[in-house]
Design an enzyme around this catalytic site. Sequence first.
Site, PDB file in Angstrom:
ATOM      1  N   GLU A 201      46.689  36.076  54.722  1.00 26.15           N
ATOM      2  CA  GLU A 201      45.260  36.752  54.651  1.00 26.15           C
ATOM      3  C   GLU A 201      44.261  35.885  53.224  1.00 26.15           C
ATOM      4  O   GLU A 201      45.356  35.227  52.907  1.00 26.15           O
ATOM      5  CB  GLU A 201      45.430  37.789  53.691  1.00 26.15           C
ATOM      6  CG  GLU A 201      46.491  37.895  52.712  1.00 26.15           C
ATOM      7  CD  GLU A 201      47.137  39.414  53.072  1.00 26.15           C
ATOM      8  OE1 GLU A 201      46.665  41.031  53.248  1.00 26.15           O
ATOM      9  OE2 GLU A 201      46.717  39.976  51.239  1.00 26.15           O
TER      10      GLU A 201
ATOM     11  N   HIS B 261      57.091  37.802  35.392  1.00 21.08           N
ATOM     12  CA  HIS B 261      57.095  39.442  35.667  1.00 21.08           C
ATOM     13  C   HIS B 261      58.356  39.385  34.266  1.00 21.08           C
ATOM     14  O   HIS B 261      58.821  41.019  34.795  1.00 21.08           O
ATOM     15  CB  HIS B 261      57.351  39.438  36.965  1.00 21.08           C
ATOM     16  CG  HIS B 261      56.192  38.909  37.909  1.00 21.08           C
ATOM     17  ND1 HIS B 261      55.256  38.668  37.837  1.00 21.08           N
ATOM     18  CD2 HIS B 261      56.034  38.160  39.031  1.00 21.08           C
ATOM     19  CE1 HIS B 261      53.996  38.578  38.430  1.00 21.08           C
ATOM     20  NE2 HIS B 261      55.201  37.487  39.043  1.00 21.08           N
TER      21      HIS B 261
ATOM     22  N   CYS C  75      56.945  42.335  46.063  1.00 16.68           N
ATOM     23  CA  CYS C  75      56.336  41.622  46.623  1.00 16.68           C
ATOM     24  C   CYS C  75      56.310  41.622  48.776  1.00 16.68           C
ATOM     25  O   CYS C  75      57.201  41.642  49.024  1.00 16.68           O
ATOM     26  CB  CYS C  75      55.359  40.120  46.515  1.00 16.68           C
ATOM     27  SG  CYS C  75      54.599  39.032  47.800  1.00 16.68           S
TER      28      CYS C  75
ATOM     29  N   CYS D 121      47.083  42.661  47.088  1.00 19.20           N
ATOM     30  CA  CYS D 121      48.433  41.358  47.758  1.00 19.20           C
ATOM     31  C   CYS D 121      48.531  41.826  48.675  1.00 19.20           C
ATOM     32  O   CYS D 121      49.863  43.110  48.528  1.00 19.20           O
ATOM     33  CB  CYS D 121      48.994  41.076  47.189  1.00 19.20           C
ATOM     34  SG  CYS D 121      50.101  39.265  46.974  1.00 19.20           S
TER      35      CYS D 121
ATOM     36  N   CYS E 194      57.482  34.516  52.636  1.00 18.13           N
ATOM     37  CA  CYS E 194      58.148  33.421  51.699  1.00 18.13           C
ATOM     38  C   CYS E 194      59.577  33.634  51.654  1.00 18.13           C
ATOM     39  O   CYS E 194      59.847  34.929  52.173  1.00 18.13           O
ATOM     40  CB  CYS E 194      57.260  34.346  50.688  1.00 18.13           C
ATOM     41  SG  CYS E 194      57.400  33.115  49.088  1.00 18.13           S
TER      42      CYS E 194
ATOM     43  N   CYS F  90      61.259  38.179  46.155  1.00 12.95           N
ATOM     44  CA  CYS F  90      60.662  38.702  44.766  1.00 12.95           C
ATOM     45  C   CYS F  90      60.361  40.062  45.108  1.00 12.95           C
ATOM     46  O   CYS F  90      60.059  40.479  46.150  1.00 12.95           O
ATOM     47  CB  CYS F  90      59.213  38.087  43.951  1.00 12.95           C
ATOM     48  SG  CYS F  90      59.843  36.113  43.797  1.00 12.95           S
TER      49      CYS F  90
ATOM     50  N   CYS G  63      41.633  33.308  46.850  1.00 10.69           N
ATOM     51  CA  CYS G  63      42.582  33.504  47.272  1.00 10.69           C
ATOM     52  C   CYS G  63      43.434  32.573  48.463  1.00 10.69           C
ATOM     53  O   CYS G  63      43.176  33.665  49.345  1.00 10.69           O
ATOM     54  CB  CYS G  63      43.383  34.968  46.046  1.00 10.69           C
ATOM     55  SG  CYS G  63      45.185  34.238  46.546  1.00 10.69           S
TER      56      CYS G  63
HETATM   57  N1  SAH Z   1      54.450  32.441  45.039  1.00 14.97           N
HETATM   58  C1  SAH Z   1      53.471  32.227  44.152  1.00 14.97           C
HETATM   59  C2  SAH Z   1      52.148  32.660  45.312  1.00 14.97           C
HETATM   60  C3  SAH Z   1      51.568  34.028  45.343  1.00 14.97           C
HETATM   61  S1  SAH Z   1      52.037  36.372  44.516  1.00 14.97           S
HETATM   62  C4  SAH Z   1      53.380  33.074  43.318  1.00 14.97           C
HETATM   63  O1  SAH Z   1      54.395  33.809  42.986  1.00 14.97           O
HETATM   64  O2  SAH Z   1      52.909  33.307  41.845  1.00 14.97           O
HETATM   65  C5  SAH Z   1      50.888  35.857  43.784  1.00 14.97           C
HETATM   66  C6  SAH Z   1      50.811  36.734  42.706  1.00 14.97           C
HETATM   67  O3  SAH Z   1      50.382  38.282  43.492  1.00 14.97           O
HETATM   68  C7  SAH Z   1      52.242  36.765  41.868  1.00 14.97           C
HETATM   69  O4  SAH Z   1      51.994  36.658  40.317  1.00 14.97           O
HETATM   70  C8  SAH Z   1      52.751  37.757  42.128  1.00 14.97           C
HETATM   71  O5  SAH Z   1      53.999  37.800  41.946  1.00 14.97           O
HETATM   72  C9  SAH Z   1      51.530  39.017  42.691  1.00 14.97           C
HETATM   73  N2  SAH Z   1      52.084  40.072  43.542  1.00 14.97           N
HETATM   74  C10 SAH Z   1      53.008  39.957  44.671  1.00 14.97           C
HETATM   75  N3  SAH Z   1      53.263  41.289  44.823  1.00 14.97           N
HETATM   76  C11 SAH Z   1      52.225  42.109  44.185  1.00 14.97           C
HETATM   77  C12 SAH Z   1      51.908  43.560  43.998  1.00 14.97           C
HETATM   78  N4  SAH Z   1      52.569  43.960  44.812  1.00 14.97           N
HETATM   79  N5  SAH Z   1      51.353  43.726  43.128  1.00 14.97           N
HETATM   80  C13 SAH Z   1      50.932  42.921  42.199  1.00 14.97           C
HETATM   81  N6  SAH Z   1      51.592  41.887  41.886  1.00 14.97           N
HETATM   82  C14 SAH Z   1      51.808  41.044  42.886  1.00 14.97           C
HETATM   83 FE1  SF4 Z   2      57.032  33.805  47.507  1.00 12.82          FE
HETATM   84 FE2  SF4 Z   2      55.564  36.970  46.719  1.00 12.82          FE
HETATM   85 FE3  SF4 Z   2      57.477  35.573  45.442  1.00 12.82          FE
HETATM   86 FE4  SF4 Z   2      55.144  34.809  45.262  1.00 12.82          FE
HETATM   87  S1  SF4 Z   2      56.043  35.747  44.691  1.00 12.82           S
HETATM   88  S2  SF4 Z   2      57.040  33.930  45.569  1.00 12.82           S
HETATM   89  S3  SF4 Z   2      54.792  35.046  47.222  1.00 12.82           S
HETATM   90  S4  SF4 Z   2      58.225  36.410  47.142  1.00 12.82           S
END
Ligand code: SAH
Ligand code: SF4
Length: 410
Positions: free
Chosen positions: A120, A256, A151, A378, A144, A148, A137
């Site tokens: 997306e 985070h 996420c 996201c 991925c 995390c 974005c």
């Molecule tokens: N992998 C990279 C870029 C993609 S994630 C990274 O982690 O930086 C982009 C941002 O969205 C990151 O800061 C991530 O932590 C945040 N994100 C992921 N899941 C989320 C959620 N459920 N609510 C809010 N932010 C989220």
């Molecule tokens: Fe991957 Fe989501 Fe962690 Fe970014 S926040 S590194 S997209 S698992």
Amino acid sequence: MSTEVLAASATDVQQASASAPAQSNTVEKVNLLGMSRPQMEKFFEDLGEKKFRAGQVMKWIHQFFVTDFAEMTNISGKLREKLEKICEIKAPEVVHKNYSKDGTRKWVFRVGEGEGSLVETVLIPAEDKTGSRKTLCISSQVGCALDCSFCSTGKQGFQRDLTQAEIIGQLWMANYSYMEDVPVIERERSVTNVVMMGMGEPLLNYDAVLNAMRIMLDDFAYGMSKRRVTLSTSGVVPKIDQLAQDIDVALAISLHATNNELRDELVPINKKYPLEQLIAACQRYIGKDGNESARKHVTIEYVMLDGVNDHPEHAQQMIKLLKNLPSKINLIPFNPFPHAPYGRSSRNRIISFQKTLSDAGFVCTIRQTRGDDIDAACGQLVGQVADRTRRAEQWKKKVAAQNEIIRSQG
Ligand code: SAH
Ligand code: SF4
């Protein structure tokens, strides 16, 4: 432009390092959309053409959004014919698009077979003192691998890297969406800012992301300012150092957590590259270039998880952690998704966290949630489209089974 032209097959020609085109008729065409200028110059030279053709073709693609070689009027008819035979200009296939009332736009692209092969892209408009911004974005991978815990992309697991064409194709499509009906000569790019903050970890798809960002900065393509292109990473330390050597763009870090114990749990790559190493890499990234570069500060992203990382002591830890790193902090209210093990911190909790950091002298903003009516948060829309695809597939199977019964019963 016809929709067929826009709809790419799943087999987008891989990273555009292609040299001379292959001879056989069965070989796929080379997709010029994803080529950086040096790559396209080499491509033309290998064809026996002058390398300045690369700049001309790139302008047609990225500034006038032309995908049909016949429209490239400053290129000889003979060369246009040759290009038509061996090349194509294809953005990934849009399977879903949604334009919100608040101006947010969202696309889901299909980049392979199966319901999981969706990525997306979200465009978020904003007004500020420098005028109106349109921030896109962009995703870098399908899923991925870094998992995390908060996420939804991480929960999908890793499927594959996006190609250069699939990455830059997201920017191409977002710009094109504003000018489908505009005559070629009047077309202008609308997207002002790019953040590599969509699905995937951009530093784990390094070459494709780097070349796509080079196209973003190239005056023959999007000509974006280096301060308006931001790469976000969860902390792949050696690649941060490599990035510093290769390109000048802004850096965002998904922090985070403010201590290793909690970060190991929320952002597992922390076990490999703990906070001390990450902060040191950020300091090296900023380096001595100062005002001349995009690296005046690092943006720190911090998702606010209720009762997990939002205590006053975490704010105090952050102050200590970042004291020698020029940074701007962005607090992100958590976007819940089905089966997420966390909740969003309360508004009051987020505001008092922000106040502690601001009182300590940090620039600290709270990310506005936008596009709620189109699930722009996201990873959310892909989940919904996958659900719908799954339901549609289940429905098709059910209908087929019923038809089979009817047929067998004569
Ligand atoms: N992998 C990279 C870029 C993609 S994630 C990274 O982690 O930086 C982009 C941002 O969205 C990151 O800061 C991530 O932590 C945040 N994100 C992921 N899941 C989320 C959620 N459920 N609510 C809010 N932010 C989220
Ligand atoms: Fe991957 Fe989501 Fe962690 Fe970014 S926040 S590194 S997209 S698992």
